[in-house]
Enzyme design. Structure first.
Site, mmCIF file in Angstrom:
data_model
loop_
_atom_site.group_PDB
_atom_site.id
_atom_site.type_symbol
_atom_site.label_atom_id
_atom_site.label_comp_id
_atom_site.label_asym_id
_atom_site.label_seq_id
_atom_site.Cartn_x
_atom_site.Cartn_y
_atom_site.Cartn_z
ATOM 1 C CG ASP A 273 -1.935 1.209 1.254
ATOM 2 O OD1 ASP A 273 -1.458 2.289 1.399
ATOM 3 O OD2 ASP A 273 -3.030 0.718 0.756
ATOM 4 C CG HIS A 286 -7.632 11.923 -9.735
ATOM 5 N ND1 HIS A 286 -7.553 11.313 -8.855
ATOM 6 C CD2 HIS A 286 -8.550 12.957 -9.449
ATOM 7 C CE1 HIS A 286 -8.403 11.352 -8.031
ATOM 8 N NE2 HIS A 286 -9.148 12.649 -8.358
ATOM 9 C CG ASP A 290 -4.267 7.847 -13.106
ATOM 10 O OD1 ASP A 290 -4.786 7.770 -12.181
ATOM 11 O OD2 ASP A 290 -5.028 8.614 -13.950
ATOM 12 C CD GLU A 316 -4.321 4.104 -1.734
ATOM 13 O OE1 GLU A 316 -4.501 4.578 -0.497
ATOM 14 O OE2 GLU A 316 -5.338 4.178 -2.496
#
Length: 408
Positions: A273, A286, A290, A316
């Site tokens: 994570d 974003h 990405d 994530e």
């Protein structure tokens, strides 16, 4: 001004028709040459037979002038045999070396049509001069045959058949025939190439439409196949990273655990994570997030064995399945992955983005039987501990005893 809209519509239709004909021309020329090559297998022996027949023809005593007619026809049929043989060989050599038409192929197609129409005009005039044979039937047969078999666009067929009429009309005016027959012969001589031209245009339009429809169908099929492949890929892969998705990972993990029951061995799972990923999205948007996710997926992939399975669980979070790997080996792999992500530089619009990740590790021993959900839940608990105790860490947790069964 009154004719302007009509003129514009006609011009638009003409340009659209010309564009369509340009697209079809190459394929049509190849098909015409293939047809002529097949037809040549019949024409060569036919002309050779006719040349031999007329060379040995004996005229009746009351028509001695037919000897000259037979001699000229034998000569014409012999030349036609040689001409067909040469052009068929030329068409064959071209077709063996090319899959698309060239200017030379189109010129060869026009040459074949012009030469054969000239041959038809010549033997027809011989029949008319000597009042023998089939009269205009030969010219009519050859014109219609080429109108049907030769795929010539109107821009080619119109000049070819108009020129054949002009040549035949000029030769007709200078032929030694009964002048009283000229008016009717002129009409027939005009109608013959006109009918052939009409047949040629109709044949071309039908062929062009079939080619366009076939190409559209092929394109639609290719698009459908690509869409089906994309849907099949997206059914078990993550669209952003190209990794397996959660559903497919759980299926593969369960299959691996079933394999481990047949060949007892350790199985490990690592949960990954990214730390403070929300701040990355807040700062870079974003698109920046990405970019980090795709770079992380690539970094993890490069650091794993080919037998390991990597997936994106969502957001994530990533997960790794390590077959035939115990606790010690899984912890080493997790530490290796942590160091790789630490060293990773994500270049986004000229700005480097640095990230870290927390890791949760869990394993199943060869002596117990568990489910994919059980080992996943244990790795998730270990990940939670790593997050709560400072992040950028590797923690380990065993599956709950209630979720495990001893192997028989």
């Amino acid at each position: 001004m009154f004719f302007s809209p009509w003129y514009q519509r006609c011009r638009a239709r003409f340009n659209a028709s010309k564009l369509e004909n340009d697209r079809v021309q190459g394929e049509a020329t190849i098909e015409s040459l293939k047809r002529y090559r097949r037809l040549g297998l019949f024409l060569v022996p036919l002309h050779a037979t006719l040349a031999w027949f007329f060379a040995h023809f004996t005229p009746p005593e009351f028509r001695p002038e037919l000897a000259h007619w037979a001699h000229d026809l034998a000569y014409a049929q012999g030349l036609a045999c040689v001409g067909v043989l040469v052009t068929v060989l030329a068409a064959h050599l071209f077709l063996e070396r090319h899959t698309r038409a060239t200017t030379g192929a189109i010129a060869l197609q026009i040459l074949i049509a012009a030469a054969y129409l000239s041959f038809g005009a010549y033997i027809t005039l011989l029949d008319l001069e000597y009042n023998a044979g089939a009269g205009l039937a030969s010219f009519l047969l050859i014109c219609v045959t080429f109108g049907v078999l030769a795929l010539m666009r109107p821009a080619i067929s119109v000049p070819v058949f108009v020129l054949s009429y002009v040549v035949f009309a000029v030769l007709l005016e200078n032929a030694f025939i009964n002048r009283s027959q000229l008016p009717s012969l002129r009409i027939v001589a005009f109608i013959t190439p006109a009918l052939a031209l009409m047949a040629s245009i109709m044949n071309w339009n039908q062929y062009a439409r079939s080619v366009v429809l076939r190409r559209q169908l092929s394109k639609s099929n290719a698009t459908l196949v690509a869409q089906q492949a994309e849907l099949a890929f997206l059914a078990d892969h993550d669209a952003l990273t190209g990794l397996y998705n959660r559903r497919e990972f759980m299926r593969l993990a369960q299959m691996e655990l079933l394999r481990a029951t047949r060949v007892p061995c350790h199985t490990a799972v690592i949960m990954v994570d990214l730390d403070f990923f929300k701040s990355v999205n807040d700062r870079y948007g974003h698109p920046g997030g990405d970019a980090v996710l795709k770079a992380t997926a690539q970094c993890l992939s490069y650091s794993l064995r080919i037998t390991d399975t990597l997936a994106r669980m969502g957001g994530e979070e990533f997960i790794v399945l390590l077959p035939d790997t115990g606790r010690e080996g899984a912890m080493q792999v997790a530490s290796k992955l942590r160091d790789a992500i630490r060293a990773m530089d994500v270049d986004f619009e000229g700005q480097p983005i640095k990230v870290t990740a927390s890791f949760g590790v869990s394993t199943l021993a060869p002596t117990v039987r568990g489910t994919a959900d059980a080992i996943y839940a244990a790795a998730d608990r270990a990940l939670y501990v790593a997050k709560q105790t400072g992040r950028d860490k590797v923690e380990y947790a065993m599956p709950e005893a209630s979720e495990l069964n001893p192997r028989p």
